[in-house]
Scaffold this active site. Structure first.
Site, PDB file in Angstrom:
ATOM      1  N   LYS A 139      10.306   6.914  -0.932  1.00  0.00           N
ATOM      2  CA  LYS A 139      10.476   6.028  -0.851  1.00  0.00           C
ATOM      3  C   LYS A 139      11.747   4.339  -1.150  1.00  0.00           C
ATOM      4  O   LYS A 139      13.017   5.508  -2.235  1.00  0.00           O
ATOM      5  CB  LYS A 139       9.609   5.479  -1.610  1.00  0.00           C
ATOM      6  CG  LYS A 139       8.012   6.378  -1.794  1.00  0.00           C
ATOM      7  CD  LYS A 139       7.158   5.841  -2.191  1.00  0.00           C
ATOM      8  CE  LYS A 139       7.751   6.450  -4.189  1.00  0.00           C
ATOM      9  NZ  LYS A 139       6.678   6.295  -5.089  1.00  0.00           N
TER      10      LYS A 139
ATOM     11  N   HIS B 246      11.745   0.377  -0.650  1.00  0.00           N
ATOM     12  CA  HIS B 246      11.807  -1.396  -0.961  1.00  0.00           C
ATOM     13  C   HIS B 246      12.857  -1.834  -0.163  1.00  0.00           C
ATOM     14  O   HIS B 246      12.788  -3.155  -0.036  1.00  0.00           O
ATOM     15  CB  HIS B 246      10.679  -2.147  -1.793  1.00  0.00           C
ATOM     16  CG  HIS B 246       9.876  -1.054  -2.182  1.00  0.00           C
ATOM     17  ND1 HIS B 246       8.966  -0.933  -1.657  1.00  0.00           N
ATOM     18  CD2 HIS B 246       9.269  -1.277  -3.502  1.00  0.00           C
ATOM     19  CE1 HIS B 246       7.765  -0.954  -3.209  1.00  0.00           C
ATOM     20  NE2 HIS B 246       8.256  -0.617  -3.734  1.00  0.00           N
TER      21      HIS B 246
ATOM     22  N   GLY C  22       0.583  -1.121   0.332  1.00  0.00           N
ATOM     23  CA  GLY C  22      -0.142   0.306  -0.189  1.00  0.00           C
ATOM     24  C   GLY C  22       0.726   1.126  -0.279  1.00  0.00           C
ATOM     25  O   GLY C  22       0.274   2.183   0.232  1.00  0.00           O
TER      26      GLY C  22
HETATM   27  N1  LIG Z   1      -5.421   5.144  -2.809  1.00  0.00           N
HETATM   28  C1  LIG Z   1      -4.462   4.211  -3.432  1.00  0.00           C
HETATM   29  N2  LIG Z   1      -3.673   3.899  -4.698  1.00  0.00           N
HETATM   30  C2  LIG Z   1      -3.343   2.654  -5.063  1.00  0.00           C
HETATM   31  N3  LIG Z   1      -2.902   1.625  -4.308  1.00  0.00           N
HETATM   32  C3  LIG Z   1      -3.775   1.370  -3.244  1.00  0.00           C
HETATM   33  C4  LIG Z   1      -4.941   2.481  -2.982  1.00  0.00           C
HETATM   34  N4  LIG Z   1      -5.516   2.097  -1.593  1.00  0.00           N
HETATM   35  C5  LIG Z   1      -5.000   0.798  -2.560  1.00  0.00           C
HETATM   36  N5  LIG Z   1      -3.886   0.795  -2.677  1.00  0.00           N
HETATM   37  C6  LIG Z   1      -3.712  -0.896  -2.481  1.00  0.00           C
HETATM   38  O1  LIG Z   1      -2.442  -0.795  -2.482  1.00  0.00           O
HETATM   39  C7  LIG Z   1      -1.830  -2.459  -3.255  1.00  0.00           C
HETATM   40  C8  LIG Z   1      -0.548  -1.617  -3.969  1.00  0.00           C
HETATM   41  O2  LIG Z   1       0.776  -1.296  -3.102  1.00  0.00           O
HETATM   42  P1  LIG Z   1       1.638  -1.089  -3.808  1.00  0.00           P
HETATM   43  O3  LIG Z   1       1.157   0.928  -3.747  1.00  0.00           O
HETATM   44  O4  LIG Z   1       2.457  -0.701  -2.177  1.00  0.00           O
HETATM   45  O5  LIG Z   1       2.237  -1.330  -4.362  1.00  0.00           O
HETATM   46  C9  LIG Z   1      -2.913  -2.953  -4.235  1.00  0.00           C
HETATM   47  O6  LIG Z   1      -3.910  -3.673  -3.967  1.00  0.00           O
HETATM   48  P2  LIG Z   1      -4.279  -5.000  -4.516  1.00  0.00           P
HETATM   49  O7  LIG Z   1      -3.223  -5.866  -5.636  1.00  0.00           O
HETATM   50  O8  LIG Z   1      -4.505  -6.147  -3.332  1.00  0.00           O
HETATM   51  O9  LIG Z   1      -5.282  -4.369  -5.046  1.00  0.00           O
HETATM   52  C10 LIG Z   1      -3.859  -1.190  -4.484  1.00  0.00           C
HETATM   53  O10 LIG Z   1      -4.826  -1.903  -4.815  1.00  0.00           O
HETATM   54  C1  LIG Z   2      10.445  -7.478  -9.380  1.00  0.00           C
HETATM   55  C2  LIG Z   2      11.397  -6.269  -9.360  1.00  0.00           C
HETATM   56  C3  LIG Z   2      10.254  -5.449  -8.560  1.00  0.00           C
HETATM   57  C4  LIG Z   2       9.696  -3.958  -8.987  1.00  0.00           C
HETATM   58  C5  LIG Z   2       9.145  -3.064  -8.656  1.00  0.00           C
HETATM   59  C6  LIG Z   2       8.946  -3.721  -7.747  1.00  0.00           C
HETATM   60  O1  LIG Z   2       8.756  -2.530  -6.521  1.00  0.00           O
HETATM   61  S1  LIG Z   2       6.775  -1.269  -6.523  1.00  0.00           S
HETATM   62  O2  LIG Z   2       5.860  -2.869  -6.652  1.00  0.00           O
HETATM   63  O3  LIG Z   2       6.306  -1.519  -8.007  1.00  0.00           O
HETATM   64  O4  LIG Z   2       7.481  -0.326  -6.392  1.00  0.00           O
HETATM   65  C7  LIG Z   2       8.994  -5.118  -7.001  1.00  0.00           C
HETATM   66  C8  LIG Z   2       9.918  -5.347  -7.495  1.00  0.00           C
END
Ligand SMILES: Nc1ncnc2c1ncn2[C@@H]1O[C@H](COP(=O)(O)O)[C@@H](OP(=O)(O)O)[C@H]1O
Ligand SMILES: CCc1ccc(OS(=O)(=O)O)cc1
Length: 284
Positions: free
Chosen positions: A109, A111, A57
């Protein structure tokens, strides 16, 4: 994120070869060759860092943090490309040199696991917000992401992907270690540990926590308005009428996991999280 690799579908073997190991942690290819520079990356006391395991998220959190810290309008946030304003430290774009030159206060940010972050962040002055998400919803989300990512073009089944997750064989390494390492640092004065499910369960509390942590002073009315705006951000994704399924909702994993997969997952979860008092809401 910028994609720089060939657009070929991945067989399990090809998928493996896309990663590299760094001190025993599987990292995406774009991290190669820059881990030392990242460890020495100069941080500033005014920085705010958002750290997550992928699919926890992050985008929603960045919008809420942006809103709480800048007092921006949620409709404006929807229109602007906020990703451009909040770079990911280890991504190829915009890259470390550009991030180093950004004007303060920077929102950055990452990860990466705690121990691979810039060493000045460890017990430093910069604020670090970590958000964790229950691993069952997360692994479904990470799978969908791998299926859709051109550079990964993942072709395996969800069952196979889930096995990789349980065996710590995905990009950014073990989710279990990632969250537990941060949990151990949750009491550090510069760390705020949040949970994705709490955004859905008790957004008021989270906005209050964030405002306090970021040093944003606001009265009751301002807090209510902030929370209302944050609700809008959550709704924009999770209750969007245009989407067939409420994405991002807590507990969507139940439609994907089989009974036996769930039993195996619970077993691994118990083994790997056994001594840790961190708990998650798997349903709301
Ligand atoms: N306002 C928002 N904008 C983008 N992603 C959101 C959101 N609220 C919840 N999410 C959820 O956060 C997840 C993505 O996480 P991240 O941003 O770390 O990539 C997605 O889950 P799902 O794939 O379960 O729908 C997405 O739907
Ligand atoms: C598997 C490679 C990868 C690339 C980017 C990621 O982060 S994000 O979900 O786009 O924020 C995670 C894994």
């Amino acid at each position: 994120m910028a994609e720089s690799e060939a657009e070929t579908p991945s067989t399990p073997g090809e998928f493996e070869s896309k990663y590299f190991e760094f001190h025993g942690v599987r990292l995406p290819p774009f991290c190669r060759g820059k881990m030392e520079e990242i460890a020495n990356f100069p941080v500033r006391p005014s920085d705010v860092w958002i750290v997550t395991y992928p699919k926890s998220g992050t985008s929603l959190l960045q919008e809420v943090v942006y809103l709480v810290s800048q007092g921006a309008d949620p409709d404006e946030i929807g229109l602007m490309n906020i990703d451009e304003q909040l770079p990911v430290l280890e991504y190829p774009q915009p890259g470390l040199d550009i991030i180093k030159e950004l004007t303060s206060p920077r929102l950055i940010k990452s990860h990466l696991p705690y121990r691979f972050l810039p060493s000045d962040l460890h017990n430093g002055d910069s604020k670090v917000i970590y958000m964790a998400r229950n691993p069952k919803d997360l692994v479904v989300s990470y799978y969908q992401f791998h299926r859709s990512l051109r550079t990964m073009s993942y072709r395996g089944t969800f069952q196979e992907f889930c096995r990789r997750f349980m065996n710590d064989k995905l990009g950014y390494g073990s989710w279990f270690e990632h969250v537990q390492e941060f949990w151990e640092h949750r009491m550090d004065s510069n760390v705020l540990f949040l949970k994705y499910e709490d955004m859905h369960r008790d957004l008021v509390m989270m906005v209050e926590q964030l405002a306090r942590f970021l040093g944003v002073t606001c009265d009751k009315a301002q807090l209510e308005s902030l929370t209302e705006h944050c609700h809008q951000l959550v709704d924009q994704c999770c209750n969007a009428e245009a989407l067939p399924v409420g994405r991002g909702r807590v507990g969507l994993w139940k439609d994907i996991f089989t009974v036996s997969m769930n039993e195996k997952f619970d077993l691994v979860y118990k083994q790997k999280m056994g001594k840790c008092d961190l708990t998650f809401d798997f349903y709301l």
